[in-house]
Motif scaffolding. Structure first.
Motif, short mmCIF file in Angstrom:
data_model
loop_
_atom_site.label_atom_id
_atom_site.label_comp_id
_atom_site.label_asym_id
_atom_site.label_seq_id
_atom_site.Cartn_x
_atom_site.Cartn_y
_atom_site.Cartn_z
N PRO A 1 17.65 57.84 5.48
CA PRO A 1 18.04 59.10 6.10
C PRO A 1 18.74 58.88 7.42
O PRO A 1 19.28 59.79 7.99
CB PRO A 1 16.71 59.81 6.33
N PHE B 1 13.27 55.31 2.07
CA PHE B 1 13.90 56.56 1.67
C PHE B 1 15.08 56.23 0.77
O PHE B 1 15.65 55.17 0.82
CB PHE B 1 14.39 57.34 2.89
N GLU C 1 18.59 61.06 -1.62
CA GLU C 1 18.07 61.97 -2.63
C GLU C 1 19.10 63.08 -2.87
O GLU C 1 19.24 64.01 -2.09
CB GLU C 1 16.74 62.55 -2.16
N TRP D 1 16.55 66.73 -6.88
CA TRP D 1 16.77 65.79 -5.79
C TRP D 1 16.28 64.38 -6.14
O TRP D 1 16.54 63.44 -5.39
CB TRP D 1 16.04 66.25 -4.52
N TYR D 2 15.57 64.23 -7.24
CA TYR D 2 14.91 62.96 -7.56
C TYR D 2 15.34 62.46 -8.94
O TYR D 2 14.62 62.61 -9.92
CB TYR D 2 13.39 63.14 -7.49
N ARG E 1 7.31 66.59 -2.37
CA ARG E 1 8.25 65.48 -2.59
C ARG E 1 7.62 64.44 -3.51
O ARG E 1 8.26 63.93 -4.44
CB ARG E 1 8.62 64.85 -1.24
N THR F 1 15.97 67.78 2.47
CA THR F 1 16.08 66.34 2.74
C THR F 1 16.98 66.11 3.95
O THR F 1 17.76 66.98 4.35
CB THR F 1 16.69 65.63 1.53
N TYR F 2 16.88 64.93 4.50
CA TYR F 2 17.76 64.59 5.62
C TYR F 2 19.22 64.67 5.19
O TYR F 2 20.08 65.06 5.98
CB TYR F 2 17.46 63.19 6.15
N ASP F 3 19.51 64.31 3.96
CA ASP F 3 20.90 64.34 3.49
C ASP F 3 21.48 65.74 3.62
O ASP F 3 22.63 65.91 4.03
CB ASP F 3 20.95 63.86 2.04
#
Length: 600
Positions: free
Chosen positions: A39, A56, A59, A106-107, A221, A423-425
């Motif tokens: 991230p 991480f 994602e 996301w996964y 998550r 998410t950080y993204d």
């Protein structure tokens, strides 16, 4: 005929262009797959990062976005395509980054598996976690995810003792065992980039409750992102409908195993009227630090018992030591005075739970305990195969008994929503579209504008936003700000918050934070009052934060060993206070108070 040949040539040309584009995208996607992007935008080759603590994965918001959206955005101008709006506010936008309605996408690693999800549900002390752990022991590889460091420690110790090599990974520790294919982690450290034979998420009801407004998204998550052949969830039956509904879209097979309590729990009809009614094996539960020490002193002054104490702000090592001392039948510390911190993560030989009150201040208001909270705490009494095979529960005050009895008879309310956070993204890409906004404003935007399905609520990030307001004043990149904001800082604690601010300020200036620049050389006595003890606990939090940051920014926080050793000294001093050992001797210690610096 000419037209037909022309059409065929056009089709061949289109096919040829599509084929080339497909190969380019496939190669680029393969590159993304063999590289892990943290991230914080640090990209490493996976093979060289197997021991990374901060695991991480990039994602993606959906598979299509990963395969095509990134490249379309990056090369849109070259190809002459239209600009993209990342907020979803423009009619022509291709992706709305505030749309969190499909978090299961996301996964992608987990979605490529058809997982067998087994819910082990039942009351406290019913053997649900025990049975899940037995399956983990038999697996070829696996991970245990617990809500507390104490639980992660306990499970790692258990597996290693059973000759199943197991690594321990929490935010502050990383203990690797040679040949280990198993991990015991705190849920925030769950790795969603690896594939396991078996995985466990423990105490999932505490994470999915609406009341868990801050940490719930970490469990969500893990629930959606862990790629395991078998995923075992342990908790209260109240989670079943929500988990089943969430997993409808993942294609997983879901099985529910129901457990009954292994030993009786008897609600008493009379309260504990005085200290003279306290007996060996009792646990008096109260919800403020002040009341814990008040009750402890009252019980010990009567001269019949000595008390161990357990509460949330005690260092985990000290909580474990206090619990061990209480469980040891050979010493005189035979009564426990505790907060609701005993509700998870500690195996205690308790004969009787005594509620001093059924109200608690939850950080916002004073409220009655919920049915789930009362049952979780009360159920600790009478642990199976302990020296107290029958558990009892009562109150200090007669007027509290009706609520206690009705709660124990009632099923826990169905949990309707799970915590979620972007998410950080997503945060990063929103920042790219709005480069003038600080992290505080970005978080605020997501909280106010996030689109959610009915199964989710946006997690409370009030403390994150307080931290973000501090770091936004510093010349830091977004990834650095994010790292500080997600760190385990108690921003509402004056000393801990000041240490956080000074760490961030020094890092922004020189990129190197020396511990002695923050903590002054001094000599510390064993604390003699609860106020002095609270200050020492806050210093422990600052040291804990330094260790956490040093595991992620090793070159910038080089004094990890010093911080760890001083944490150990803190633990010794706290233990001495709790044992009422008023030693006069001084212990050299490189911190008592943080050096005062200008606020920024």
């Amino acid at each position: 005929m000419i037209i037909e040949l022309f059409c065929k040539e056009q089709l061949i040309l289109v096919y040829f262009i599509q084929s080339i584009l497909h190969k380019i995208i496939k190669m680029a996607y393969s590159l993304l797959r063999i590289r892990k992007v943290s991230p914080f935008r640090i990209s490493r080759v996976l093979q060289a990062d197997k021991a990374s603590l901060w695991r991480f994965h990039l994602e993606p918001e959906c598979a299509q976005f990963l395969r095509l959206g990134v490249f379309t955005r990056n090369y849109g101008k070259i190809l002459g395509s239209s600009n993209y709006d990342f907020t979803g506010s423009e009619p022509s936008s291709s992706f709305d980054f505030t749309d969190l309605t499909c978090p299961h996408t996301w996964y992608p690693i987990a979605r490529r598996k058809k997982r067998k999800v087994i819910l082990h549900v039942g009351p406290t002390n019913s053997g649900k976690t025990y049975n899940a752990l037995k399956q983990l022991e038999r697996s070829s590889s696996g991970v245990y995810c617990g809500p507390l460091r104490l639980l992660a420690w306990e499970v790692a110790k258990r597996l290693n003792k059973a000759n199943v090599p197991c690594d321990l990974i929490t935010g502050q520790e990383k203990e690797l065992v040679e040949g280990a294919n198993h991990k015991s982690v705190t849920v925030e450290m769950a790795d969603v980039t690896s594939v396991y034979d078996c995985a466990i998420i423990d105490e999932i009801q505490a994470s999915l409750m609406v009341g868990c407004k801050q940490r719930g998204f970490s469990f969500t998550r893990a629930l959606l992102g862990i790629a395991a052949n078998e995923l075992h969830l342990c908790g209260d039956p109240a989670v079943v409908p929500l988990v089943e509904d969430i997993l409808k879209v993942t294609g997983d097979d879901v099985e529910v195993l129901t457990y009954e309590r292994l030993s009786p729990l008897v609600p008493l009809k009379v309260p504990v009227r005085s200290v003279s009614d306290i007996k060996t094996g009792d646990c008096l539960v109260t919800f403020s630090r002040k009341d814990i020490y008040r009750h402890k002193n009252t019980i010990e002054k009567a001269g019949k018992h000595l008390c161990s104490v357990v509460y949330g702000s005690l260092p985990p090592e000290t909580r474990t030591a206090q619990a061990t001392r209480f469980n040891d039948a050979t010493n005189d510390f035979d009564v426990l005075v505790a907060s609701d911190a005993i509700g998870m993560g500690l195996n205690l030989n308790i004969s009787r739970i005594i509620f001093s009150t059924l109200e608690k201040f939850d950080g916002t208001e004073t409220r009655d305990l919920t049915v789930s909270e009362i049952k979780q705490i009360a159920g600790i009494a009478g642990r199976f195969r302990s020296q107290f095979p029958v558990g009892e529960v009562t109150c200090l005050h007669k007027e509290d008994l009706p609520l206690l009895h009705s709660s124990l008879k009632s099923p826990s309310p169905i949990i309707e929503r799970a915590g979620l956070f972007p998410t950080y993204d997503l945060l990063s890409r929103y920042s790219q579209a709005h480069p003038k906004l600080g992290l505080y404003k970005i978080l605020e935007h997501f909280v106010e504008n996030a689109k959610l399905s009915s199964n989710y609520f946006i997690s409370n990030v009030e403390d994150m936003m307080k931290a973000a307001a501090l770091v936004d004043e510093l010349p830091l990149k977004l990834q650095d700000k994010y790292l500080f904001v997600v760190s385990p800082v108690d921003i509402n604690d004056e000393i801990s918050g000041r240490g956080f601010a000074q760490f961030a300020q020094n890092y922004s200036k020189t990129r190197v934070v020396k511990l002695r620049e923050i903590l002054s050389d001094d000599t510390v006595k064993v604390p003699r009052t609860p106020t002095e003890l609270k200050e020492l606990e806050s210093i422990h939090k600052v040291l804990d934060l330094y260790v956490w940051l040093s595991l992620r920014l090793e070159d910038s926080f080089p004094d990890r060993e010093v911080a760890a050793s001083q944490k150990s000294i803190c633990n010794v001093l706290i233990e001495q206070f709790l044992e009422a050992n008023r030693l006069i001797s001084h212990i050299p210690f490189s911190s008592k108070k943080l050096r005062s610096r200008r606020k920024f």
